[in-house]
Design a protein around this motif. Structure first.
Motif, PDB file in Angstrom:
ATOM      1  N   PRO A   1      18.394 -76.737 -51.350  1.00 49.55           N
ATOM      2  CA  PRO A   1      19.563 -77.443 -51.423  1.00 49.55           C
ATOM      3  C   PRO A   1      20.694 -78.818 -50.860  1.00 49.55           C
ATOM      4  N   SER A   2      20.729 -79.648 -51.079  1.00 49.13           N
ATOM      5  CA  SER A   2      22.097 -80.725 -50.803  1.00 49.13           C
ATOM      6  C   SER A   2      22.521 -80.407 -49.698  1.00 49.13           C
ATOM      7  N   LEU A   3      23.598 -78.887 -49.810  1.00 51.44           N
ATOM      8  CA  LEU A   3      23.858 -77.892 -48.661  1.00 51.44           C
ATOM      9  C   LEU A   3      23.699 -76.774 -48.885  1.00 51.44           C
ATOM     10  N   GLU A   4      23.484 -75.750 -47.314  1.00 53.27           N
ATOM     11  CA  GLU A   4      23.385 -74.777 -47.025  1.00 53.27           C
ATOM     12  C   GLU A   4      24.495 -74.582 -46.444  1.00 53.27           C
ATOM     13  N   VAL A   5      25.338 -73.867 -46.613  1.00 53.54           N
ATOM     14  CA  VAL A   5      25.982 -73.506 -45.427  1.00 53.54           C
ATOM     15  C   VAL A   5      26.712 -71.884 -45.320  1.00 53.54           C
TER      16      VAL A   5
END
Length: 257
Positions: free
Chosen positions: A7-11
């Protein structure tokens, strides 16, 4: 795992309290896949800015993890993280400070060591992506507000970011500038996280929306479905413009780039 599936972003489990004790985030989980355009919605004070400032390490020291393209947001990797996370602020004058548009767009790549013909090519490509190549030698303060916002986007695109974070991109734009920026954002082959109170703009540009409210993700759904949920909207102090019906408003093909 292939990079294309990271993923581009994983929070994960992100919680944060400011030094004065104010708790802004209470365990946020958010995944944004490569190439997605996602709107981050929520009332003032919901924690949207706090979340965004964690994405490139401006804020840290809380609980939980943030990864950008699989790379943890940590002190050791901050230079690379800040290249990967391009934040376009609400006021373009916060980003434009050089004598000419060309120099503003060149600033980041030059600081990263790009020189000569390669730097010229990077600047030309970034300006072309926002339709501002004819303005390269103009002083930014001679441009309209909408043009300055497009140049601010170009300064970030010049760094070839993994994810483009836009803070209220439609604010203070006249209708023509708003449409032009929408066309540009739709054409970009980059992951977009758009923080906005402009719900029709979210519907036009972002197939998916996330509502952040009181420091937690309160909803995550297709934008049209979310905006049509009157009870959800009322609960989180989100208001559509008078007479705007999200179920009746046509949007462009969400897959178009």
């Amino acid at each position: 795992m292939s990079l294309s599936f990271v993923p581009s972003l994983e929070v994960r489990g992100l919680a944060y309290a400011y030094p004065d004790g104010h708790q802004a985030l209470f365990g946020v989980d958010l995944t944004v896949e490569r190439g997605e355009r996602v709107a981050l919605l929520g009332p003032n004070g919901a924690g949207k800015t706090t979340l965004v400032l964690h994405l490139n390490g401006i804020l840290g020291g809380g609980v939980g993890t943030v990864e950008v393209a699989g790379l943890p947001v940590a002190k050791a990797d901050l230079a690379e993280i800040r290249r990967k996370v391009g934040i376009v602020f609400q006021d373009p004058d916060d980003q434009l400070f050089m004598p000419t548009v060309r120099e503003d767009v060149a600033f980041g790549p030059a600081a990263a060591g790009v020189r000569g013909p390669e730097l010229e090519a990077v600047v030309a490509k970034a300006l072309a992506r926002v339709g501002m190549e004819a303005y390269a030698d103009r002083p930014p303060h001679h441009l309209s507000f909408g043009q300055r916002r497009r140049v601010a986007v170009a300064t970030v695109l010049a760094m070839e970011p993994e994810i483009l974070v836009l803070d209220e991109p439609s604010s203070n734009l006249d209708p023509a500038s708003r449409r032009e920026l929408a066309d540009i954002l739709r054409s970009l082959d980059v992951t977009v996280l758009m923080v906005t109170h402009d719900l029709p703009y979210a519907l036009e540009l972002c197939p998916r929306s996330v509502v952040l409210s009181e420091g937690v993700i309160a909803a995550d759904a297709p934008t049209r479905e979310l905006l049509a949920d009157e009870e959800l909207m009322r609960r989180h102090r989100l208001e559509l413009p008078f007479g705007f019906d999200p179920t009746a408003t046509p949007t462009r093909n969400p897959a178009s780039r």
